[in-house]
Structures are given as structure tokens and as C-alpha cells.
Design an enzyme around this catalytic site. Sequence first.
Site, PDB file in Angstrom:
ATOM      1  N   SER A   1       0.837  -1.198   0.000  1.00 51.53           N
ATOM      2  CA  SER A   1       0.000   0.000   0.000  1.00 51.53           C
ATOM      3  C   SER A   1       0.871   1.246   0.000  1.00 51.53           C
ATOM      4  O   SER A   1       1.991   1.244   0.522  1.00 51.53           O
ATOM      5  CB  SER A   1      -0.896   0.004   1.245  1.00 51.53           C
ATOM      6  OG  SER A   1      -1.489   1.262   1.439  1.00 51.53           O
TER       7      SER A   1
ATOM      8  N   TYR B   1      -2.785  -0.190  10.186  1.00 50.97           N
ATOM      9  CA  TYR B   1      -2.895  -0.877   8.895  1.00 50.97           C
ATOM     10  C   TYR B   1      -1.650  -0.623   8.050  1.00 50.97           C
ATOM     11  O   TYR B   1      -1.008  -1.548   7.545  1.00 50.97           O
ATOM     12  CB  TYR B   1      -4.142  -0.405   8.143  1.00 50.97           C
ATOM     13  CG  TYR B   1      -4.097  -0.677   6.665  1.00 50.97           C
ATOM     14  CD1 TYR B   1      -4.286  -1.968   6.170  1.00 50.97           C
ATOM     15  CD2 TYR B   1      -3.845   0.354   5.748  1.00 50.97           C
ATOM     16  CE1 TYR B   1      -4.228  -2.223   4.803  1.00 50.97           C
ATOM     17  CE2 TYR B   1      -3.785   0.096   4.387  1.00 50.97           C
ATOM     18  CZ  TYR B   1      -3.977  -1.189   3.916  1.00 50.97           C
ATOM     19  OH  TYR B   1      -3.912  -1.438   2.575  1.00 50.97           O
TER      20      TYR B   1
ATOM     21  N   LYS C   1       1.681  -3.150   6.681  1.00 51.00           N
ATOM     22  CA  LYS C   1       2.188  -3.254   5.311  1.00 51.00           C
ATOM     23  C   LYS C   1       3.700  -2.991   5.280  1.00 51.00           C
ATOM     24  O   LYS C   1       4.454  -3.701   4.611  1.00 51.00           O
ATOM     25  CB  LYS C   1       1.458  -2.273   4.401  1.00 51.00           C
ATOM     26  CG  LYS C   1      -0.011  -2.582   4.182  1.00 51.00           C
ATOM     27  CD  LYS C   1      -0.219  -3.883   3.435  1.00 51.00           C
ATOM     28  CE  LYS C   1      -1.667  -4.113   3.071  1.00 51.00           C
ATOM     29  NZ  LYS C   1      -1.911  -5.396   2.373  1.00 51.00           N
TER      30      LYS C   1
END
Length: 333
Positions: free
Chosen positions: A124, A150, A154
Amino acid sequence: MKILVTGGTGYIGSHVAVKLIEEGHEVIIVDNLANSKITVLDSIKKITGKSPIFYQENLTNFGTIEKIFKDHQFDLVIHFAGLKSVSESVEKPLMYYQQNLSGTINLLRCMEEFNVKKIIFSSSATVYGDSEVAKRTETMPTGQNIANPYGKTKYMIEEILKDICTSDPKFSAIALRYFNPIGNHSSGLLGEDPNGIPNNLMPYIMKVASGELEELSIYGSDYDTSDGTCRRDFIHVVDLANGHLAAFKALETPGFKAYNLGTGTPTSVLEMVETFEKISGRPLPHKFAPRRPGDLAEIWADPSKVKQELGWQTHLTVEDAMKDTLTFLRNHQ
């Protein structure tokens, strides 16, 4: 090739599965259906004429994943599975670290055990953190000032992949740093259809357009952008899926590589609303709401590296994505 696709019934994973099958690859999907539906498998079969092998399993269950690897000799892993809501990750960080990190480590352990040396990871743009530079390039540092768990997962997974490539000179890992996928397959059979109230913009727009939700909440109207709303690099999911096939070329050389997958052009949330209204010919009820924790004002891709090295670029527009979204909406009402 025999390819394991984790999270293959999800929004992006299912579109990539279709492309892989159309290219003649054998696809095995592992998905726990936490944020997808089993009916996606029927849609994949209708589009391609073939049904992928499917296992409803969670990557956090090492024993079951190990057995799947034992039953299939995979040539390649494409890893989508993971929780992906920025706002939810701020509220429930432990859940995100448990699922995303533990699941990935189990997957990599199985790859090591069964001598699978190639992986494409669904990363991402959040790995770039809250940089003052809105245009992201792969030469920018990662892991600094990441605003949400989040994004941190990643980044951590990318670092794990780098370490594996350092320890194993035959291992090849590609991190594809997505920007904002939208749209769906032109057949209208596949699209973004999450369980519950959506966190991403397009499925939220769809639920408002269908009457399932009363109005769209636009989080923040006072950002330092042209119209006060967030600006993002919205990429058609079919272009994104094609990017994964282009990444096969980079897998031929061992080591870790990262590529941005985006259009290079930002669009604001209000502009997205206006485009949907234009394409659909009807108003989209919306209201402004407070900013969400972890959201950045604007971010878009510099896709020059992936174009130069892999020959990939986008061909579809935001308008194309809106048209395909309306086709999907009509098919699912």
C-alpha cells in the site's frame, strides 16, 4: 504455473484471479471470507469458464495452511489476504497486527518449508507515511510517520520480505504499492462488495446510490486541497490486476523490489461525487463529517518506475470505473 492467491475472493484478489485464469494459470484460492462472499467463485467461473480450487481458511491457522502447501506444489504466491480498513486499524490495532503479521509469517514459513521462492505482496502507498511530499516515488523512505496500524503492518511485511531476500539469494519478492482501486470487471459480475458498512469510497457511493444507505459521509472538508476534501490516486481495478501480471517479469531476478501502481493523477472526493452524478445522471446525497483518524490530505503515485522497468501503465479512467460500477450495481439490485 500453479499459483496460490490468498484473499482471492476479495475485491482485488478476485480480479487478479480472473486475469491469471485467462492467461492459462492454475489458481488456488485461500480466503476466510471475513470481507468477501463465496458467490464470488461463481462470478469467476462465469467470466472464465473455470472454477479455481478454493479453501475457506485463515492464514493464522498454520497447520491448515501447511496442509494446503503439502497438497499443491506452488510456483508462486500472490498475497492479498489481510484486514485493510485504516479507521478500524486505529480502533483495533491488536486485531490488525495479529491477522496481518501472524498470517503473513505463517504463509512465509510454509513457503520456506516447501521451497516456494516467489511472492507478490499486496502492499500500500501508506508505507510512505505522512510525508509533506504528496507525490510518492519508490526512492522515498518508508516506515516514517505512518499514521495508522494498517499501514504499519504493510511496512513491517515489506521489511520481513527484504530480510528473507537477504538471507536467501534465490528468493524473489515484489511489493506492489497500491493507491486507491475503484471500478470492477466490465461484465458487472465482479466488484467491491464488502460485508457491513464500507470503509472505502466507491462501495460507500454504491450503497448510497442503491438506497441501502441514506447518504455519503465525506470525512473532512477543511483539508489544504483545492476543494477542502482529500485527494487520492484512484486506479481502475482492472489496470491494477494487469499490474500483477506485469510483475511476473520482475520475479525473474531474485531480491526485493517495490513498485507503485497508480495513475499519477489525483482526484478529490468531491470530484468523485460529481463524476458519479454525471455518469449516472442522478444526484448522490452526501454530507460532510469530521476527519477520520489516520487520513492524509492528499497522496498520489509516481508510476514512472513500473512503466520503465515492467512496461505497465494505466489505460482506464475514473469515468470508466464509474460506468463499470453502475453495471455492477444494476446486476446486484
